[in-house]
Design a protein around this motif. Structure first.
Motif, PDB file in Angstrom:
ATOM      1  N   SER A 283      -6.471 -16.485  11.814  1.00 31.23           N
ATOM      2  CA  SER A 283      -6.093 -15.012  11.686  1.00 31.23           C
ATOM      3  C   SER A 283      -6.987 -14.391  12.202  1.00 31.23           C
ATOM      4  O   SER A 283      -6.619 -13.489  13.169  1.00 31.23           O
ATOM      5  CB  SER A 283      -5.747 -14.690  10.274  1.00 31.23           C
ATOM      6  OG  SER A 283      -5.569 -13.399  10.345  1.00 31.23           O
TER       7      SER A 283
ATOM      8  N   ASP B  43      -6.415 -11.950  15.791  1.00 31.76           N
ATOM      9  CA  ASP B  43      -6.685 -10.405  15.732  1.00 31.76           C
ATOM     10  C   ASP B  43      -7.702 -10.150  16.807  1.00 31.76           C
ATOM     11  O   ASP B  43      -7.414  -9.365  17.377  1.00 31.76           O
ATOM     12  CB  ASP B  43      -7.151 -10.124  14.353  1.00 31.76           C
ATOM     13  CG  ASP B  43      -7.320  -8.805  14.145  1.00 31.76           C
ATOM     14  OD1 ASP B  43      -6.356  -7.892  14.535  1.00 31.76           O
ATOM     15  OD2 ASP B  43      -8.052  -8.104  13.631  1.00 31.76           O
TER      16      ASP B  43
ATOM     17  N   HIS C 293       0.535  -9.156  15.523  1.00 31.63           N
ATOM     18  CA  HIS C 293       1.755  -9.341  14.364  1.00 31.63           C
ATOM     19  C   HIS C 293       1.662 -10.719  13.645  1.00 31.63           C
ATOM     20  O   HIS C 293       1.456 -10.578  12.418  1.00 31.63           O
ATOM     21  CB  HIS C 293       2.980  -9.123  15.042  1.00 31.63           C
ATOM     22  CG  HIS C 293       4.317  -9.095  14.306  1.00 31.63           C
ATOM     23  ND1 HIS C 293       4.323  -8.360  13.276  1.00 31.63           N
ATOM     24  CD2 HIS C 293       5.059 -10.307  13.760  1.00 31.63           C
ATOM     25  CE1 HIS C 293       5.499  -8.751  12.508  1.00 31.63           C
ATOM     26  NE2 HIS C 293       6.011  -9.894  12.921  1.00 31.63           N
TER      27      HIS C 293
ATOM     28  N   SER D 269      -1.153 -12.261  13.549  1.00 40.41           N
ATOM     29  CA  SER D 269      -2.244 -12.301  12.771  1.00 40.41           C
ATOM     30  C   SER D 269      -2.010 -11.686  11.193  1.00 40.41           C
ATOM     31  O   SER D 269      -2.302 -12.215   9.988  1.00 40.41           O
ATOM     32  CB  SER D 269      -3.443 -11.668  13.386  1.00 40.41           C
ATOM     33  OG  SER D 269      -4.564 -11.445  12.624  1.00 40.41           O
ATOM     34  N   GLY D 270      -1.220 -10.778  11.321  1.00 44.41           N
ATOM     35  CA  GLY D 270      -0.965 -10.191  10.099  1.00 44.41           C
ATOM     36  C   GLY D 270       0.078 -10.899   9.136  1.00 44.41           C
ATOM     37  O   GLY D 270      -0.240 -10.834   8.168  1.00 44.41           O
TER      38      GLY D 270
ATOM     39  N   ASP E 104      -2.347 -13.423   7.472  1.00 42.60           N
ATOM     40  CA  ASP E 104      -3.024 -13.012   6.427  1.00 42.60           C
ATOM     41  C   ASP E 104      -2.237 -12.783   5.183  1.00 42.60           C
ATOM     42  O   ASP E 104      -2.694 -12.977   4.320  1.00 42.60           O
ATOM     43  CB  ASP E 104      -3.580 -11.505   6.800  1.00 42.60           C
ATOM     44  CG  ASP E 104      -4.777 -11.469   7.854  1.00 42.60           C
ATOM     45  OD1 ASP E 104      -5.467 -12.492   7.634  1.00 42.60           O
ATOM     46  OD2 ASP E 104      -4.908 -10.378   8.487  1.00 42.60           O
TER      47      ASP E 104
END
Length: 78
Positions: free
Chosen positions: A18, A22, A57, A59-60, A63
Motif C-alpha cells: 500500500s 501510494d 485508489h 492503495s486506499g 489500507d
C-alpha cells in the motif's frame, strides 16, 4: 489463515505494498504537475493522471483491507 505468523507477514506485506502504491501515485502526480509547468498539453497527461488516481485508489482499498483484517483479528481474540 491458521498460522498467526503467516497472517502477520501477509498484513505486513499488504501495508508495504500500500505504501509503495501510494508513493508511486504521488510521484506520478508530481511528474504531471512538472510536465504541465513545462508546457506539455494537459490532454497528453490524462493517461498518466488516470493511472496515478487508480494507484492511489488501490492503495486506499488495500489500507481498508488491512484495517478490516486487523479489526477482525482483534475481535477473535476476545
Amino acid at each position: 489463515m491458521s498460522d498467526p505468523n503467516a497472517a502477520k507477514r501477509l498484513l505486513a506485506e499488504a501495508r508495504a505494498t500500500s505504501t509503495v502504491l501510494d508513493t508511486a501515485a504521488k510521484q506520478l502526480v508530481a511528474w504531471v504537475a512538472v510536465a504541465e509547468g513545462e508546457g506539455v498539453p494537459p490532454g497528453e497527461l490524462d493517461t498518466v493522471r488516470r493511472i496515478a488516481y487508480k494507484l492511489a485508489h488501490q492503495s486506499g482499498r488495500l489500507d481498508l483491507i488491512v484495517s478490516m483484517a486487523h479489526t477482525r483479528a482483534g475481535r477473535k481474540k476476545k
